[in-house]
Design a protein around this motif. Sequence first.
Motif, mmCIF file in Angstrom:
data_model
loop_
_atom_site.group_PDB
_atom_site.id
_atom_site.type_symbol
_atom_site.label_atom_id
_atom_site.label_comp_id
_atom_site.label_asym_id
_atom_site.label_seq_id
_atom_site.Cartn_x
_atom_site.Cartn_y
_atom_site.Cartn_z
ATOM 1 N N GLU B 261 -51.356 -19.549 36.071
ATOM 2 C CA GLU B 261 -51.645 -20.901 36.546
ATOM 3 C C GLU B 261 -51.618 -20.952 38.066
ATOM 4 O OE1 GLU B 261 -52.684 -22.017 33.225
ATOM 5 O OE2 GLU B 261 -52.147 -23.842 34.301
ATOM 6 N N PHE B 262 -52.510 -21.744 38.626
ATOM 7 C CA PHE B 262 -52.647 -21.851 40.080
ATOM 8 C C PHE B 262 -52.470 -23.302 40.498
ATOM 9 C CE2 PHE B 262 -55.111 -22.916 43.776
ATOM 10 C CZ PHE B 262 -55.129 -21.799 44.603
ATOM 11 N N MET B 263 -51.772 -23.532 41.614
ATOM 12 C CA MET B 263 -51.666 -24.883 42.182
ATOM 13 C C MET B 263 -51.875 -24.798 43.689
ATOM 14 S SD MET B 263 -48.218 -25.940 40.115
ATOM 15 C CE MET B 263 -48.047 -27.646 40.562
ATOM 16 N N ASP B 264 -52.556 -25.778 44.266
ATOM 17 C CA ASP B 264 -52.715 -25.776 45.721
ATOM 18 C C ASP B 264 -51.674 -26.681 46.388
ATOM 19 O OD1 ASP B 264 -53.592 -28.358 45.401
ATOM 20 O OD2 ASP B 264 -55.577 -28.038 46.266
ATOM 21 N N ARG B 265 -51.721 -26.725 47.727
ATOM 22 C CA ARG B 265 -50.626 -27.383 48.466
ATOM 23 C C ARG B 265 -50.420 -28.845 48.074
ATOM 24 N NH1 ARG B 265 -47.820 -26.270 53.288
ATOM 25 N NH2 ARG B 265 -49.223 -24.635 53.954
ATOM 26 N N LEU B 266 -51.500 -29.592 47.981
ATOM 27 C CA LEU B 266 -51.354 -31.010 47.650
ATOM 28 C C LEU B 266 -50.698 -31.166 46.279
ATOM 29 C CD1 LEU B 266 -51.813 -34.004 48.159
ATOM 30 C CD2 LEU B 266 -54.166 -33.739 47.338
ATOM 31 N N CYS B 267 -51.180 -30.377 45.344
ATOM 32 C CA CYS B 267 -50.643 -30.440 43.992
ATOM 33 C C CYS B 267 -49.157 -30.045 43.979
ATOM 34 C CB CYS B 267 -51.464 -29.531 43.097
ATOM 35 S SG CYS B 267 -51.069 -29.718 41.371
ATOM 36 N N ILE B 268 -48.834 -28.988 44.712
ATOM 37 C CA ILE B 268 -47.442 -28.513 44.776
ATOM 38 C C ILE B 268 -46.534 -29.620 45.311
ATOM 39 C CG2 ILE B 268 -45.859 -26.859 45.874
ATOM 40 C CD1 ILE B 268 -48.382 -24.987 46.150
ATOM 41 N N ARG B 269 -46.975 -30.262 46.399
ATOM 42 C CA ARG B 269 -46.147 -31.301 47.025
ATOM 43 C C ARG B 269 -45.915 -32.475 46.085
ATOM 44 N NH1 ARG B 269 -48.429 -31.501 53.235
ATOM 45 N NH2 ARG B 269 -47.317 -29.649 53.933
ATOM 46 N N VAL B 270 -46.989 -32.926 45.450
ATOM 47 C CA VAL B 270 -46.866 -34.084 44.564
ATOM 48 C C VAL B 270 -45.945 -33.757 43.386
ATOM 49 C CG1 VAL B 270 -48.125 -35.653 43.058
ATOM 50 C CG2 VAL B 270 -49.128 -34.977 45.246
#
Lengths: 374, 477
Positions: B261-270
């Motif tokens: 699974e991959f998450m980008d910065r915005l997703c990680i922060r939220v």
Amino acid sequence: MKPQSETELAEMIREANGPLRIVGGGTRPVGRPLDCAPLDVSSLAGITLHEPGALTLVAKAGTPLAEVTTALAAQGQRLAFEPSDWRELLGTSGEPTIGGMVAANISGPRRVQVGACRDALLGVRFVDGTGTVVKNGGRVMKNVTGYDLVKLMAGSWGTLGVLTEVALKVLPAPEAAATLVYSGVGWADASQIFAKALKSPYEITGAARLPEMGKLPSRALIRLEGLAGSVEYRAGKLAETLQGRAPERILRGAENDRAWACVRDLEAFAGAAEDVWRISVRPTDMMGIVGRLSGARIQLDWGGGLVWAGVPEGIDLRAGISPFSGHATLIRGSEETRAKIASFHPESAPVAALSAGIRARFDPKGILNPGLMD
Amino acid sequence: MEMPTPDQAILRRKPAIAAKLRVILPEDAVIDDPAETLVYECDALTAYRCAPLAVVLPRTTAEVAAVLKLCHGEGVPVVPRGSGTSLAGGALPTADSVILSVARMNRVLETNFVDRFVRVEAGRTNLSVSGAVEADGFFYAPDPSSQLACAIAGNIAMNSGGAHCLKYGVTTNNLLGVTLVTMDGTVVEIGGGHLDAGGLDLLGVICGSEGQLGVVTEATLRLLPRPEGARPVLIAFDSSEAAGDCVSDIICAGILPVAVEFMDRLCIRVCEDFAQAGYPDCEALLIIEVEGSTAEIDEQLARIRQIALRHRPLEFRESRSKQESAKIWLGRKSAFGAIGQINDYMCLDGTIPVSALPLVLRRIGEMSREFGLDVANVFHAGDGNMHPLILFDANKPGDLEVCEALGAEILKLCVEAGGCLTGEHGVGIEKRDLMNVQYDDTDMEAQMRIKDVFDPAWLLNPAKVFPLGLSAARRAV
């Protein structure tokens, strides 16, 4: 007819006014014999794309299977569903093609773990019976855009369209493999070994029983594949799971490959003068079916879910084993037998009506391998 | 979203049609009071709603067949519905349609651990299929994130996937047989406890046909033995390129994780704000899970670590306990909820070849700035199935339209990159008018011919999948 391009193929089909027999490598003459002009698609060949990191290969339909397996092996990959070579079984020569493999949905022993050819098929291009080029699916593993004609084309034996290009999911070849061998076990024993092994968490990639071959007794085979340490661990655990049934031996390396090539390519049936049937069943129904086929040469695969039966020529084997849940297909039979006995299993009326409807719409002139699956 | 004009003659006949439905079904199985049909006006694509003519809740295949036969005779469209969790509007009614819900058909009919299958009624929820067999050491593999609520019927209609399909495949790879009722009321049995179809692979084309070929009332599903154990690792990177290359190298090395699974910065922060999973603040994060015995997991993770180190990760966090594993998954599993908490969002579902990942992410970033809407990326990296989440404000006039326009551009980008419009959610109404980005008219004509065979009058699940202009002539007959 031997088209040199998809466009030329489409033109030939558009202009055809009689039935056509579609030929790739010509190694799998199965189904009702066709007495009509051959349409040789072996010139539409070549690997279009191989992206190891995406586990994807795209090739024109006439590409020799051997070319594909060699290209994959160079990157440590393979077609995981382990397609069978039927040349020895059927006494044919020629070069099996990737399109023929898809058209016949050819899957070998590993099907029990990783799925069939149709499960690895990601996309197709084909020319339908009106001479129209159609594409469906793509080259990515997850794709639910529109209806899935990809699965429909796999195993349609050229009756819905002539494949021109296929995209397949490939997998890394494992680092190690080992096979537990149990010699001289009967059906009931083999069936219990399969059930226990396949119920275990050890991801069995082959569960087959070879008949007696020459001086060799019958052998039940259970295969493990993966990282070297994992295969050793699982072989030990599996022997525990099948308590009291220490394997007679464990095959590795070339010896292992040889044993599974024998299962995959049905070498036990090569050269004999008998019809060969392929029966897809629930493993629990296998015992009853094998019991009713006394005297037949029997090979089991897929943990007992696939029965290969060599029986006297010219007899419809279904009569002796019906009713059962599943289907029986005549794979090897003389032209005379295949003209007389339906090779493909008779379907229920509603299923037959749907299948006939689909054929009529994809091949309205009735010119693509007409009647082959009847 | 354009929908066909409802048939006024059918709307006028509503009382008569409802009365006829009550003759063939028990009283409690027919709903036509608009106050009670309210919950059936939309599915999880809540931006679009429409009151149906009536709702039926049959309990048996025979009742389903009777409803379809009646509606077929009356020329009334039918919209099949599982649990109504479609994100693509797959169960959106038309005003002149009867909703056929299979929710009351939820029994386990047969479990067979020797042949390794379970036969269930199609209204059963995905997770409860595994629930019925887990005590015996088995599970049903496809695991869409709505698995607590979604029905097997809908899974089959949309050929649903999940986080674990890199290893186990999607619904179509785990479906052995169905009982299907076609629009004229014919009951068709296809497949069963054996592994492959005889004849043409009708099962393959029914799976993923979005409820347009027939209503699936029962399904035979393949069961798998549960692995000995599973453990995730979290790897943080300062660029999505590095994360993408790392995934590709792991797969090339012959390791097949059960999930990537991959998450980008915005997703990680939220997600971090929402779930406090302890995620590092970084550009890209991978969660990779492997299965096996403790020693097997250790060996696989050691190899993954070796590969990951070549891509200079900011952090490599291996779970050491059940609690740590749960924490690693916590943020990812709450991603949609977390984003829903702060914003309205639209969840996309395109798939791309894994190699195109860096390029596609860069372009999505540029488009996000062009359209002025933030996009958070979370997806199944092993198989390239992306879920860009576009954040918008439903109360701001025009924002939904901008969001939809941006969504369309992103999906076109997926197709251009060699991928497709939808990896697991389905076309429904949401992507219906984008179909020609991926398929030309002749490609869709071939698909529509299948519909002609199963449902010649085009009454089942109308106005979905194919652009309305393309299907107009068929629907008019």
